[in-house]
Design a protein around this motif. Structure first.
Motif, short mmCIF file in Angstrom:
data_model
loop_
_atom_site.label_atom_id
_atom_site.label_comp_id
_atom_site.label_asym_id
_atom_site.label_seq_id
_atom_site.Cartn_x
_atom_site.Cartn_y
_atom_site.Cartn_z
N LEU A 14 0.82 -1.21 0.00
CA LEU A 14 0.00 0.00 0.00
C LEU A 14 0.86 1.27 0.00
O LEU A 14 2.01 1.24 0.48
CB LEU A 14 -0.88 0.02 1.26
CG LEU A 14 -1.96 -1.06 1.35
CD1 LEU A 14 -2.55 -1.09 2.76
CD2 LEU A 14 -3.04 -0.83 0.29
N PRO A 15 0.32 2.38 -0.47
CA PRO A 15 1.02 3.66 -0.32
C PRO A 15 1.32 3.91 1.17
O PRO A 15 0.45 3.69 2.02
CB PRO A 15 0.01 4.69 -0.84
CG PRO A 15 -0.84 3.93 -1.81
CD PRO A 15 -0.95 2.55 -1.22
N GLY A 16 2.54 4.30 1.46
CA GLY A 16 2.94 4.57 2.85
C GLY A 16 3.44 3.34 3.58
O GLY A 16 3.82 3.43 4.76
N ALA A 17 3.47 2.19 2.91
CA ALA A 17 3.87 0.94 3.59
C ALA A 17 5.36 0.93 3.94
O ALA A 17 5.78 0.24 4.87
CB ALA A 17 3.53 -0.26 2.72
N GLY A 18 6.16 1.68 3.17
CA GLY A 18 7.61 1.70 3.42
C GLY A 18 8.43 1.16 2.26
O GLY A 18 9.62 0.90 2.41
N LYS A 19 7.82 1.03 1.09
CA LYS A 19 8.51 0.44 -0.08
C LYS A 19 9.73 1.28 -0.49
O LYS A 19 10.82 0.75 -0.66
CB LYS A 19 7.53 0.34 -1.28
CG LYS A 19 6.28 -0.47 -0.99
CD LYS A 19 5.37 -0.53 -2.21
CE LYS A 19 4.84 0.80 -2.68
NZ LYS A 19 3.96 1.48 -1.71
N THR A 20 9.53 2.59 -0.65
CA THR A 20 10.61 3.45 -1.11
C THR A 20 11.74 3.48 -0.09
O THR A 20 12.92 3.35 -0.44
CB THR A 20 10.09 4.89 -1.34
OG1 THR A 20 9.03 4.82 -2.29
CG2 THR A 20 11.17 5.82 -1.85
N THR A 21 11.39 3.61 1.16
CA THR A 21 12.40 3.67 2.23
C THR A 21 13.24 2.40 2.23
O THR A 21 14.47 2.46 2.29
CB THR A 21 11.69 3.84 3.60
OG1 THR A 21 10.86 5.00 3.53
CG2 THR A 21 12.69 3.98 4.73
N LEU A 22 12.59 1.25 2.15
CA LEU A 22 13.33 -0.02 2.17
C LEU A 22 14.10 -0.24 0.88
O LEU A 22 15.22 -0.78 0.91
CB LEU A 22 12.38 -1.19 2.43
CG LEU A 22 11.75 -1.25 3.82
CD1 LEU A 22 10.96 -2.54 3.99
CD2 LEU A 22 12.81 -1.15 4.92
N ARG A 120 0.48 7.32 8.82
CA ARG A 120 1.72 7.95 8.33
C ARG A 120 1.38 9.00 7.27
O ARG A 120 1.89 10.11 7.30
CB ARG A 120 2.62 6.89 7.69
CG ARG A 120 3.27 5.96 8.65
CD ARG A 120 4.10 4.93 7.88
NE ARG A 120 4.79 4.01 8.78
CZ ARG A 120 5.35 2.87 8.38
NH1 ARG A 120 5.29 2.51 7.10
NH2 ARG A 120 5.97 2.10 9.24
N THR A 156 6.46 -2.99 8.27
CA THR A 156 7.43 -2.00 8.74
C THR A 156 7.01 -1.33 10.04
O THR A 156 7.78 -0.55 10.60
CB THR A 156 7.71 -0.92 7.66
OG1 THR A 156 6.51 -0.19 7.43
CG2 THR A 156 8.23 -1.53 6.38
N THR A 159 9.07 -4.06 12.11
CA THR A 159 10.44 -4.44 11.76
C THR A 159 11.24 -3.17 11.45
O THR A 159 10.86 -2.40 10.56
CB THR A 159 10.44 -5.34 10.49
OG1 THR A 159 9.49 -6.38 10.68
CG2 THR A 159 11.80 -5.93 10.23
N GLU A 160 12.35 -2.98 12.13
CA GLU A 160 13.13 -1.77 11.86
C GLU A 160 13.90 -1.94 10.55
O GLU A 160 14.14 -3.06 10.08
CB GLU A 160 14.03 -1.40 13.04
CG GLU A 160 15.04 -2.44 13.41
CD GLU A 160 15.89 -1.97 14.60
OE1 GLU A 160 16.98 -1.43 14.35
OE2 GLU A 160 15.45 -2.17 15.75
N ILE A 161 14.28 -0.82 9.97
CA ILE A 161 14.84 -0.80 8.62
C ILE A 161 16.08 -1.70 8.52
O ILE A 161 16.21 -2.49 7.58
CB ILE A 161 15.17 0.65 8.19
CG1 ILE A 161 13.88 1.47 8.11
CG2 ILE A 161 15.90 0.68 6.84
CD1 ILE A 161 14.07 2.96 7.89
N1 LIG Z 1 10.70 0.28 9.61
C1 LIG Z 1 10.37 1.14 8.64
N2 LIG Z 1 10.60 0.83 7.35
C2 LIG Z 1 10.24 1.68 6.35
N3 LIG Z 1 9.63 2.88 6.55
C3 LIG Z 1 9.38 3.25 7.83
C4 LIG Z 1 9.73 2.41 8.91
N4 LIG Z 1 9.35 3.02 10.04
C5 LIG Z 1 8.81 4.20 9.69
N5 LIG Z 1 8.82 4.36 8.35
C6 LIG Z 1 8.33 5.56 7.66
O1 LIG Z 1 7.18 5.24 6.87
C7 LIG Z 1 7.12 6.08 5.73
C8 LIG Z 1 7.02 5.18 4.53
O2 LIG Z 1 7.03 5.98 3.35
P1 LIG Z 1 7.56 5.41 1.98
O3 LIG Z 1 8.85 4.70 2.15
O4 LIG Z 1 7.51 6.55 0.99
O5 LIG Z 1 6.44 4.32 1.63
P2 LIG Z 1 5.85 3.87 0.23
O6 LIG Z 1 6.98 3.98 -0.78
O7 LIG Z 1 5.41 2.46 0.46
O8 LIG Z 1 4.74 4.81 -0.05
C9 LIG Z 1 8.39 6.93 5.72
O9 LIG Z 1 8.08 8.19 6.26
C10 LIG Z 1 9.32 6.15 6.65
O10 LIG Z 1 10.25 6.98 7.31
#
Ligand SMILES: Nc1ncnc2c1ncn2[C@@H]1O[C@H](COP(=O)(O)OP(=O)(O)O)[C@@H](O)[C@H]1O
Ligand SMILES: Nc1ncnc2c1ncn2[C@@H]1O[C@H](COP(=O)(O)OS(=O)(=O)O)[C@@H](OP(=O)(O)O)[C@H]1O
Length: 171
Positions: A14-22, A120, A156, A159-161
């Motif tokens: 889903l949007p906001g799931a953490g895909k880009t960050t991971l 988020r 996420t 689970t920490e990054i």
């Molecule tokens: N463990 C984690 N892994 C990834 N993102 C996390 C985590 N904890 C908090 N976040 C936060 O959640 C948000 C996820 O946004 P983003 O990575 O853009 O998600 P998506 O690409 O799925 O829309 C970011 O603000 C990120 O800092």
């Protein structure tokens, strides 16, 4: 960790799931090991290569097809690909994996719960969708088909990054 061959990690959720960050964290970890890696992010594709596409089902399928072609090309040139796209439809994802090569592609379900993603709301999209200012928002007006047999699921909110990146490297 040395990967056997150039690989694609396909992060769906889903949007906001953490895909880009991971995806970015995984790319950094691979580069630290001397392995070239490229992130293919849905948001970024939609500003250029895919800026003709909307969020109806056919457009999302075409979006996945183009991302898969890019990933296949990168892998053929010995570069890891990390795709970060909502990619909500099972059929479109499976077509993408067939383009990349099923043996090269790891499906990763970023299964952070909707309530967490919505809280988020990094881009304010859920709020706009709830206020009917945005249509076809995944998780609100548009559906998301969960992968049934992904290589890995990562929530996420649990689970920490740093740990997630280790899991991704071992997937
Ligand atoms: N463990 C984690 N892994 C990834 N993102 C996390 C985590 N904890 C908090 N976040 C936060 O959640 C948000 C996820 O946004 P983003 O990575 O853009 O998600 P998506 O690409 O799925 O829309 C970011 O603000 C990120 O800092
Ligand atoms: N209606 C609707 N539904 C879902 N997402 C929307 C929508 N409108 C805009 N956005 C923003 O676009 C990003 C999703 O793009 P993707 O290319 O990954 O989507 S898809 O795979 O084609 O479904 C998504 O980015 P992420 O938050 O990184 O997932 C959103 O920020």
């Amino acid at each position: 960790m040395k990967q056997q061959m150039a690989t694609t990690w396909w992060l769906t959720g889903l949007p906001g799931a953490g895909k880009t960050t991971l995806a970015q964290a995984l790319a950094a970890a691979l580069r630290d090991c001397g392995e070239p890696a490229c992130v293919i992010d849905g948001d970024e594709l939609r500003t250029g290569l895919c800026n003709d596409l909307a969020f109806d089902e056919a457009s999302r399928a075409e979006n996945a097809r183009r991302a898969a072609r890019l990933a296949q090309l990168l892998n053929a040139n010995a570069i890891h690909a990390i795709v970060a796209m909502v990619s909500p439809a099972t059929q479109a994802r499976e077509a993408a994996y067939a383009v990349i090569g099923v043996g090269r592609c790891k499906e990763i379900h970023i299964n952070t719960p909707l309530e967490v993603c919505e809280k988020r709301d990094p881009k304010g999209l859920y709020a706009r969708a709830r206020a009917n200012q945005l249509t076809q928002m995944t998780g609100v007006q548009a559906g998301y088909e969960c992968p049934t047999t992904p290589a890995l699921r990562i929530d996420t909110s649990q689970t920490e990054i740093r740990v997630a990146v280790q899991q991704l490297l071992l997937a």
